[in-house]
Structure formats: C-alpha cells, structure tokens
Design a protein around this motif. Structure first.
Motif, PDB file in Angstrom:
ATOM      1  N   ARG A  55       0.810  -1.216   0.000  1.00 21.65           N
ATOM      2  CA  ARG A  55       0.000   0.000   0.000  1.00 21.65           C
ATOM      3  C   ARG A  55       0.847   1.273   0.000  1.00 21.65           C
ATOM      4  NH1 ARG A  55      -3.133   1.189   4.197  1.00 21.65           N
ATOM      5  NH2 ARG A  55      -4.643   2.375   2.960  1.00 21.65           N
ATOM      6  N   LEU A  56       2.133   1.152   0.231  1.00 20.04           N
ATOM      7  CA  LEU A  56       2.992   2.322   0.087  1.00 20.04           C
ATOM      8  C   LEU A  56       2.955   2.855  -1.334  1.00 20.04           C
ATOM      9  CD1 LEU A  56       6.124   1.399   2.237  1.00 20.04           C
ATOM     10  CD2 LEU A  56       4.421   3.175   2.706  1.00 20.04           C
ATOM     11  N   ALA A  57       2.650   1.999  -2.298  1.00 25.69           N
ATOM     12  CA  ALA A  57       2.564   2.449  -3.688  1.00 25.69           C
ATOM     13  C   ALA A  57       1.512   3.532  -3.872  1.00 25.69           C
ATOM     14  CB  ALA A  57       2.246   1.267  -4.601  1.00 25.69           C
ATOM     15  N   LEU A  58       0.472   3.525  -3.033  1.00 24.18           N
ATOM     16  CA  LEU A  58      -0.636   4.465  -3.181  1.00 24.18           C
ATOM     17  C   LEU A  58      -0.368   5.794  -2.484  1.00 24.18           C
ATOM     18  CD1 LEU A  58      -3.626   2.006  -2.638  1.00 24.18           C
ATOM     19  CD2 LEU A  58      -2.308   2.482  -4.722  1.00 24.18           C
ATOM     20  N   ALA A  59       0.642   5.851  -1.641  1.00 23.20           N
ATOM     21  CA  ALA A  59       1.067   7.108  -1.036  1.00 23.20           C
ATOM     22  C   ALA A  59       2.001   7.828  -2.000  1.00 23.20           C
ATOM     23  CB  ALA A  59       1.760   6.851   0.295  1.00 23.20           C
ATOM     24  N   ALA A  60       2.142   9.142  -1.836  1.00 19.64           N
ATOM     25  CA  ALA A  60       2.989   9.930  -2.731  1.00 19.64           C
ATOM     26  C   ALA A  60       3.680  11.020  -1.933  1.00 19.64           C
ATOM     27  CB  ALA A  60       2.160  10.543  -3.851  1.00 19.64           C
TER      28      ALA A  60
END
Length: 274
Positions: A55-60
């Motif tokens: 889910r780190l992929a969805l943070a920016a």
C-alpha cells in the motif's frame, strides 16, 4: 547525433512511495537531487518498503518548498514534513547494513502509522556524502548512495519494456500485461535505444553529467505490485526468470553512479561513451 534521448525523469523523495516526474533535476554524487532521502522504519529500526507494505505504492511525496516535502495517501489529509533539525543520529537497518539517519517529527510517524495500520516512523538521511557507501564490490573509493536500494541511479529504456511486454504476452500470464514503466521505479527512462542495449552501457553522458554503468538491476517482488491499486501478480518476475536471468539477478535496467555532476533534462541526448 545520438538517437537516444531522456523520455522521463523520476524522483522518489520517500523510499517505496510514489514520487514526481520533473522536467529537469540536478545530479548529486549520491543520486538525483531529493531522491530517496527519506524512509519509513518499523519499531525495530528496519527500513520498510513495498516488499512488506504494497500500500505504500498508493502514497505519494513531492517537494513542498524549502526543505519540506508533502505526503498524500488515500483517506489521509495532506501532511507537510520539515527536514529535521540536526540532532541525535538514528541507526536503521537497510538490507542488513546499519545506516545513520535523523528522525522526523512525530506528526509524520502518526500520519504514516495511521495509514499503514501499524507503528512506523519517518527518518531522513541528513548527510549522504558520508552516511552510506556504495557496495564495495562495485564502487570506487568515496562513492556513496542515498536510501535507494544500492546505487545512486537506475536507468531503463522504453525498448526493453516493449520487449519484456512482448515476452509477457507470450507467457503464462498474458492477462497481466502490458506493464507500465512505473513497476520498475527508474530515475531515468531513455527512448531510441534497442532492447536491452543498456546492459552494455559502461559510461554514458546525459546533458553535462556523466555516469558509470555499474551492473544490471536485479528485480524483486515490488515489480509485481500494481502501482495504481497495490495489488500483486506474478509478472514480470515469471518472465524475467525465463528470459532475463543474469547471474543470480532477474534483470531489468542498469545501475549508474555519477562521475561528473550536472543537470539532466527531459529531451536531453544520451550519449554512450563506452
């Protein structure tokens, strides 16, 4: 004139979090300016990546003026984080090696802990000139790296991605392709090359900067993570294992170390020197 040009540049301020695609960026000895200077750690002090938390992929994260970054994530209000003041060094473990960092404010820890649903903290590499050497098996004396996986920059080519996607289409999981370049989280994307040409790049120039081609980039489970949904599949690792095994690596892209600093820009000519 070379047919090779920079198609895109990517800077990821926080390790394993989505970043930005600037039109130009300065090259520092340890990587592109602002790239992977921050990372998340668990309570034991181990750096956390998408390997453990897709889910780190969805943070920016993006620059927010001065020394600040702004972070966003689904369901979370945007948070601005200041570079921490000089203070006690925080030793963290990154791929089994100790790296000294400085802890960010507790507001950042609370924000990311809420998002991930477990306690984490945000740390910053204050002085990349001295904090972490490049792998000595491939480094020249004095070469250092930020909190990137191992080397200052990663370069990929559009032609190699096209070739990989053609192989995926012929493989056991064609429904997962074609894959976008963001699966591979490169710093520099090049157009105009032949597929896999980057494997042989020993020294290249981009704009007024020069880089040493160090080795292939061995890929991990992060590449199987859809950067838009955080869902995982089998590709590209299944196809890389069949067609792109170099030594123990499932290879895509090439690692670079700067040897002459400068600024790189989208559209710059890429010149292969060796």
């Amino acid at each position: 004139m070379s047919n090779l040009h920079v198609q895109a540049l990517h800077v990821h301020p926080v390790k394993s979090v989505a970043g930005t695609a600037p039109d130009e960026v300065a090259v520092e000895p340890w990587g592109l300016s602002g790239d992977r200077r921050w990372a998340l750690i668990d309570p034991e002090g181990t750096v956390i990546t998408q390997r453990r938390h897709p889910r780190l992929a969805l943070a920016a994260a993006r620059p927010a003026g001065g020394d600040r970054i702004a972070v966003t994530a689904p369901g979370m209000a945007e948070l601005c984080v200041e570079v921490p003041e000089p203070g006690p060094l925080e030793p963290v473990m990154l791929f089994g090696k100790k790296v000294e960092t400085v802890a960010a404010a507790t507001t950042a820890a609370d924000w990311f802990s809420t998002y991930l649903g477990e306690p984490v903290r945000l740390v910053h590499m204050d002085d990349p000139a001295v904090r972490r050497p490049v792998d000595p098996d491939y480094a020249l004396p004095g070469e250092t790296v930020s909190l990137a996986d191992g080397y200052p920059l990663l370069i990929t080519t559009l032609a190699s991605l096209d070739a990989l996607n053609s192989l995926i289409a012929q493989g056991d999981h064609p429904e997962e392709g074609p894959l976008p370049m963001n699966r591979f989280r490169p710093n520099v994307v090049v157009s105009g090359a032949e597929a896999w040409a980057e494997d042989g790049w020993l020294r290249i120039a981009i704009g007024d900067a020069v880089f040493r081609g160090v080795r292939e980039c061995g890929r991990c489970v992060v590449t199987t993570t859809d950067q838009e949904t955080a869902e995982r599949g089998k590709e590209p690792l299944k196809t890389l294992a069949k067609h792109r095994r170099i030594g123990r690596s499932l290879a895509f892209g090439r690692m670079l170390v700067p040897v002459r600093l400068g600024t790189v820009r989208v559209g710059d000519e890429v010149r292969v020197l060796l």
